[in-house]
Write a protein that holds these residues in place. Structure first.
Motif, PDB file in Angstrom:
ATOM      1  N   ARG A  82       0.830  -1.212   0.000  1.00  0.00           N
ATOM      2  CA  ARG A  82       0.000   0.000   0.000  1.00  0.00           C
ATOM      3  C   ARG A  82       0.865   1.264   0.000  1.00  0.00           C
ATOM      4  O   ARG A  82       0.565   2.242  -0.681  1.00  0.00           O
ATOM      5  N   GLY A  83       1.946   1.213   0.816  1.00  0.00           N
ATOM      6  CA  GLY A  83       2.817   2.381   0.886  1.00  0.00           C
ATOM      7  C   GLY A  83       3.497   2.687  -0.428  1.00  0.00           C
ATOM      8  O   GLY A  83       3.662   3.851  -0.803  1.00  0.00           O
ATOM      9  N   ALA A  84       3.887   1.639  -1.164  1.00  0.00           N
ATOM     10  CA  ALA A  84       4.559   1.849  -2.447  1.00  0.00           C
ATOM     11  C   ALA A  84       3.605   2.472  -3.467  1.00  0.00           C
ATOM     12  O   ALA A  84       3.987   3.379  -4.224  1.00  0.00           O
ATOM     13  N   TRP A  85       2.352   2.012  -3.504  1.00  0.00           N
ATOM     14  CA  TRP A  85       1.392   2.583  -4.455  1.00  0.00           C
ATOM     15  C   TRP A  85       0.973   3.990  -4.060  1.00  0.00           C
ATOM     16  O   TRP A  85       0.736   4.845  -4.931  1.00  0.00           O
ATOM     17  N   ARG A  86       0.914   4.251  -2.763  1.00  0.00           N
ATOM     18  CA  ARG A  86       0.648   5.626  -2.333  1.00  0.00           C
ATOM     19  C   ARG A  86       1.777   6.549  -2.778  1.00  0.00           C
ATOM     20  O   ARG A  86       1.537   7.636  -3.316  1.00  0.00           O
ATOM     21  N   LEU A  87       3.020   6.123  -2.552  1.00  0.00           N
ATOM     22  CA  LEU A  87       4.167   6.917  -2.972  1.00  0.00           C
ATOM     23  C   LEU A  87       4.159   7.130  -4.477  1.00  0.00           C
ATOM     24  O   LEU A  87       4.433   8.238  -4.964  1.00  0.00           O
ATOM     25  N   ARG A  88       3.813   6.094  -5.227  1.00  0.00           N
ATOM     26  CA  ARG A  88       3.765   6.217  -6.687  1.00  0.00           C
ATOM     27  C   ARG A  88       2.713   7.245  -7.108  1.00  0.00           C
ATOM     28  O   ARG A  88       2.951   8.068  -8.000  1.00  0.00           O
ATOM     29  N   GLY A  89       1.552   7.209  -6.448  1.00  0.00           N
ATOM     30  CA  GLY A  89       0.529   8.194  -6.758  1.00  0.00           C
ATOM     31  C   GLY A  89       0.973   9.607  -6.447  1.00  0.00           C
ATOM     32  O   GLY A  89       0.771  10.536  -7.245  1.00  0.00           O
ATOM     33  N   LEU A  90       1.597   9.801  -5.288  1.00  0.00           N
ATOM     34  CA  LEU A  90       2.062  11.138  -4.911  1.00  0.00           C
ATOM     35  C   LEU A  90       3.124  11.653  -5.875  1.00  0.00           C
ATOM     36  O   LEU A  90       3.151  12.849  -6.216  1.00  0.00           O
ATOM     37  N   ALA A  91       4.033  10.760  -6.310  1.00  0.00           N
ATOM     38  CA  ALA A  91       5.090  11.180  -7.233  1.00  0.00           C
ATOM     39  C   ALA A  91       4.505  11.571  -8.592  1.00  0.00           C
ATOM     40  O   ALA A  91       4.871  12.607  -9.165  1.00  0.00           O
ATOM     41  N   LEU A  92       3.615  10.745  -9.115  1.00  0.00           N
ATOM     42  CA  LEU A  92       2.970  11.073 -10.393  1.00  0.00           C
ATOM     43  C   LEU A  92       2.154  12.353 -10.270  1.00  0.00           C
ATOM     44  O   LEU A  92       2.125  13.186 -11.189  1.00  0.00           O
ATOM     45  N   ASP A  93       1.503  12.512  -9.139  1.00  0.00           N
ATOM     46  CA  ASP A  93       0.737  13.721  -8.869  1.00  0.00           C
ATOM     47  C   ASP A  93       1.649  14.939  -8.897  1.00  0.00           C
ATOM     48  O   ASP A  93       1.336  15.977  -9.500  1.00  0.00           O
ATOM     49  N   GLY A  94       2.806  14.836  -8.235  1.00  0.00           N
ATOM     50  CA  GLY A  94       3.751  15.942  -8.216  1.00  0.00           C
ATOM     51  C   GLY A  94       4.294  16.293  -9.586  1.00  0.00           C
ATOM     52  O   GLY A  94       4.679  17.434  -9.842  1.00  0.00           O
ATOM     53  N   LEU A  95       4.318  15.314 -10.479  1.00  0.00           N
ATOM     54  CA  LEU A  95       4.784  15.549 -11.853  1.00  0.00           C
ATOM     55  C   LEU A  95       3.656  16.000 -12.769  1.00  0.00           C
ATOM     56  O   LEU A  95       3.879  16.216 -13.962  1.00  0.00           O
ATOM     57  N   GLY A  96       2.439  16.141 -12.227  1.00  0.00           N
ATOM     58  CA  GLY A  96       1.319  16.615 -13.028  1.00  0.00           C
ATOM     59  C   GLY A  96       0.713  15.558 -13.931  1.00  0.00           C
ATOM     60  O   GLY A  96      -0.044  15.894 -14.845  1.00  0.00           O
ATOM     61  N   ARG A  97       1.007  14.308 -13.690  1.00  0.00           N
ATOM     62  CA  ARG A  97       0.470  13.224 -14.534  1.00  0.00           C
ATOM     63  C   ARG A  97      -0.787  12.671 -13.856  1.00  0.00           C
ATOM     64  O   ARG A  97      -0.806  11.623 -13.237  1.00  0.00           O
ATOM     65  N   ASP A  98      -1.873  13.427 -14.022  1.00  0.00           N
ATOM     66  CA  ASP A  98      -3.081  13.215 -13.232  1.00  0.00           C
ATOM     67  C   ASP A  98      -3.689  11.830 -13.421  1.00  0.00           C
ATOM     68  O   ASP A  98      -4.047  11.163 -12.446  1.00  0.00           O
ATOM     69  N   ASP A  99      -3.870  11.397 -14.669  1.00  0.00           N
ATOM     70  CA  ASP A  99      -4.521  10.107 -14.912  1.00  0.00           C
ATOM     71  C   ASP A  99      -3.735   8.954 -14.302  1.00  0.00           C
ATOM     72  O   ASP A  99      -4.308   8.048 -13.683  1.00  0.00           O
ATOM     73  N   GLU A 100      -2.423   8.982 -14.472  1.00  0.00           N
ATOM     74  CA  GLU A 100      -1.594   7.928 -13.905  1.00  0.00           C
ATOM     75  C   GLU A 100      -1.613   7.986 -12.375  1.00  0.00           C
ATOM     76  O   GLU A 100      -1.599   6.944 -11.701  1.00  0.00           O
ATOM     77  N   ALA A 101      -1.649   9.208 -11.832  1.00  0.00           N
ATOM     78  CA  ALA A 101      -1.716   9.356 -10.376  1.00  0.00           C
ATOM     79  C   ALA A 101      -3.015   8.767  -9.836  1.00  0.00           C
ATOM     80  O   ALA A 101      -3.017   8.060  -8.823  1.00  0.00           O
ATOM     81  N   LEU A 102      -4.125   9.031 -10.534  1.00  0.00           N
ATOM     82  CA  LEU A 102      -5.407   8.479 -10.092  1.00  0.00           C
ATOM     83  C   LEU A 102      -5.387   6.951 -10.117  1.00  0.00           C
ATOM     84  O   LEU A 102      -5.920   6.297  -9.208  1.00  0.00           O
ATOM     85  N   ALA A 103      -4.773   6.386 -11.153  1.00  0.00           N
ATOM     86  CA  ALA A 103      -4.693   4.925 -11.229  1.00  0.00           C
ATOM     87  C   ALA A 103      -3.886   4.360 -10.071  1.00  0.00           C
ATOM     88  O   ALA A 103      -4.256   3.335  -9.478  1.00  0.00           O
ATOM     89  N   ALA A 104      -2.789   5.030  -9.717  1.00  0.00           N
ATOM     90  CA  ALA A 104      -1.974   4.562  -8.582  1.00  0.00           C
ATOM     91  C   ALA A 104      -2.725   4.718  -7.263  1.00  0.00           C
ATOM     92  O   ALA A 104      -2.684   3.834  -6.399  1.00  0.00           O
ATOM     93  N   TYR A 105      -3.411   5.850  -7.099  1.00  0.00           N
ATOM     94  CA  TYR A 105      -4.208   6.045  -5.894  1.00  0.00           C
ATOM     95  C   TYR A 105      -5.304   4.984  -5.785  1.00  0.00           C
ATOM     96  O   TYR A 105      -5.583   4.469  -4.692  1.00  0.00           O
ATOM     97  N   ASP A 106      -5.955   4.676  -6.910  1.00  0.00           N
ATOM     98  CA  ASP A 106      -7.007   3.648  -6.893  1.00  0.00           C
ATOM     99  C   ASP A 106      -6.437   2.288  -6.483  1.00  0.00           C
ATOM    100  O   ASP A 106      -7.078   1.520  -5.757  1.00  0.00           O
ATOM    101  N   ARG A 107      -5.231   1.991  -6.956  1.00  0.00           N
ATOM    102  CA  ARG A 107      -4.583   0.740  -6.564  1.00  0.00           C
ATOM    103  C   ARG A 107      -4.302   0.742  -5.058  1.00  0.00           C
ATOM    104  O   ARG A 107      -4.505  -0.272  -4.378  1.00  0.00           O
TER     105      ARG A 107
END
Length: 436
Positions: free
Chosen positions: A103-128
């Motif tokens: 869970r922590g790894a996917w949360r981190l992945r979502g936050l990183a993608l979010d910080g890079l402005g890659r919204d769709d990919e961030a949402l997918a990581a957050y959903d995971r």
């Protein structure tokens, strides 16, 4: 018959693959450090230490380096800049390959993608991340970001549908980085205003959507902007809530925690506490009518939420942008009936209020609560003195006492001197200092 060596071979292959992935993560860290331009801020130092911990854990056969790897990603996000989110994403991708159900790894992945402005990919990581929680509660941070990203996407989708004859240039924007999506949305708005005029109903709606989108790009949306019905108050509102009420400012000192003064403290009409505090009804009293807290640190918005239920919550801090961000992220709906607005965020430095924190005074904007919360080395006034000075200035309480502030270190020397100059009574037995 099963080959007894097959299982051993498979285990060794998996272990070798894991070592290769950890080596990849450490290599990313090395490349990041090699490309640094001699940055030496506190956040960079914390990231460097985290990388050192990771390297040490990889060199210790009995250690599990996974948590150290995630810590590097968290510190990379904290460091920010142009390359911090990129390192965090590389680390997160490595972590999700090592443990696909972390869970922590996917949360981190979502936050990183979010910080890079890659919204769709961030949402997918957050959903995971949410799926792996299996019904558990997501952190407020993740919930807030999911809400913000979905609302931004909804703005783009509705805006694209307003002018389908224009080729719908906005249809592809939800899947593109915010850095390019935002200016293209702006260009689309300018073109529609020029072609149809501001009086067109579709243009007016387009302008509303663009304004909402820009606000959501600059700051998170709030699931409950009204904070569960909390009422914002300024100076006049605070004066009305305090007027005619006896007030007691209680220290979080050990003497108070074991003082058996609880019933006496609860007899005051207004019990005031500061920053982090603990309540034991028999010793400290059971009520908190006013909670004053000061913002401190490089990122005060990342601190724990203020979940204690209180009547009034005052948040002191400067600059204004940090104060706004922190209050949006740390205030909890329903945890306070009233919350101080921006007019109360820096009373000692505001010339429209006290104006008491200039060069002629030994205190300034509140940055910590002094010895009570371990912030004694910070510049500026303690939280306790700031709220005390504010209540004294309002001058509407028939009784204003301090409990637990009679020992050195509770207040800074200049603050303690100010209190003792105005004290009308000092009771060593109950650690009480009366100002009225």
């Amino acid at each position: 018959m099963a080959n007894p060596l097959a299982g051993l071979l498979t285990a060794r292959q998996k272990e070798a693959a894991r070592r290769d992935l950890y080596a990849r993560g450490l290599r990313l860290c090395g490349e990041y450090l090699a490309a640094r331009d001699d940055r030496s801020g506190p956040r960079d130092a914390r990231l460097t230490r985290a990388i050192g911990v990771l390297a040490g854990s990889l060199a210790t056969p009995s250690a599990d380096p996974f948590d150290a790897l995630l810590q590097v990603g968290e510190r990379a996000l904290e460091a920010g800049g142009d390359d911090g989110p990129g390192l965090a994403l590389g680390v997160a991708e490595t972590a999700t390959l090592i443990r696909q159900r972390s869970r922590g790894a996917w949360r981190l992945r979502g936050l990183a993608l979010d910080g890079l402005g890659r919204d769709d990919e961030a949402l997918a990581a957050y959903d995971r991340h949410l799926a792996l929680l299996q019904g558990g509660d997501a952190t407020a941070e993740v919930t807030r970001r999911i809400d913000t990203l979905r609302r931004r996407r909804a703005c783009l989708e509705e805006a694209a549908a307003l002018f389908p004859e224009a080729g719908s240039p906005l249809r592809d924007l939800p899947g593109r980085p915010t850095a390019t999506a935002a200016p293209e949305f702006a260009a689309h708005v300018r073109a529609r205003v020029a072609g149809h005029g501001k009086g067109d109903p579709a243009v007016r709606r387009l302008l509303e959507l663009y304004g909402t989108y820009r606000r959501l790009v600059e700051r998170d949306g709030m699931p409950d902007p009204l904070l569960g019905g909390s009422t914002p108050i300024g100076v006049d509102g605070l004066r009305g809530l305090v007027a005619g009420r006896t007030a007691c400012l209680v220290a979080g000192a050990a003497e108070v925690a074991g003082s058996a003064l609880g019933a006496e403290i609860d007899r005051y009409d207004l019990v005031v506490r500061c920053d982090a505090f603990r309540v034991r009804a028999e010793d400290t009293g059971g009520r908190t009518d006013l909670h004053a807290v000061s913002l401190r640190g490089d990122a005060p918005w990342d601190g724990p939420a203020w979940t204690q239920r209180v009547g009034i919550r005052l948040v002191f801090g400067d600059p204004a942008a940090a104060w706004r961000r922190a209050t949006r992220r740390r205030l909890v709906p329903g945890a306070q009936e009233h919350v101080g607005d921006a007019s109360l965020r820096r009373p000692l430095d505001d010339p429209a209020l006290l104006g008491d924190g200039g060069a002629s005074r030994p205190w300034g904007s509140p940055r910590s609560s002094g010895a009570e919360s371990g912030g004694g080395r910070d510049a500026g006034a303690t939280t306790a003195f700031t709220v005390l000075r504010l209540l004294d200035f309002l001058d509407v309480s028939p009784r204003l006492d301090l409990v637990g502030f009679d020992k050195p270190g509770r207040l800074r020397p200049a603050e303690a001197a100010w209190v003792m100059d105005r004290a009308t009574h000092v009771d060593a037995g109950t650690t009480r200092i009366a100002l009225r």
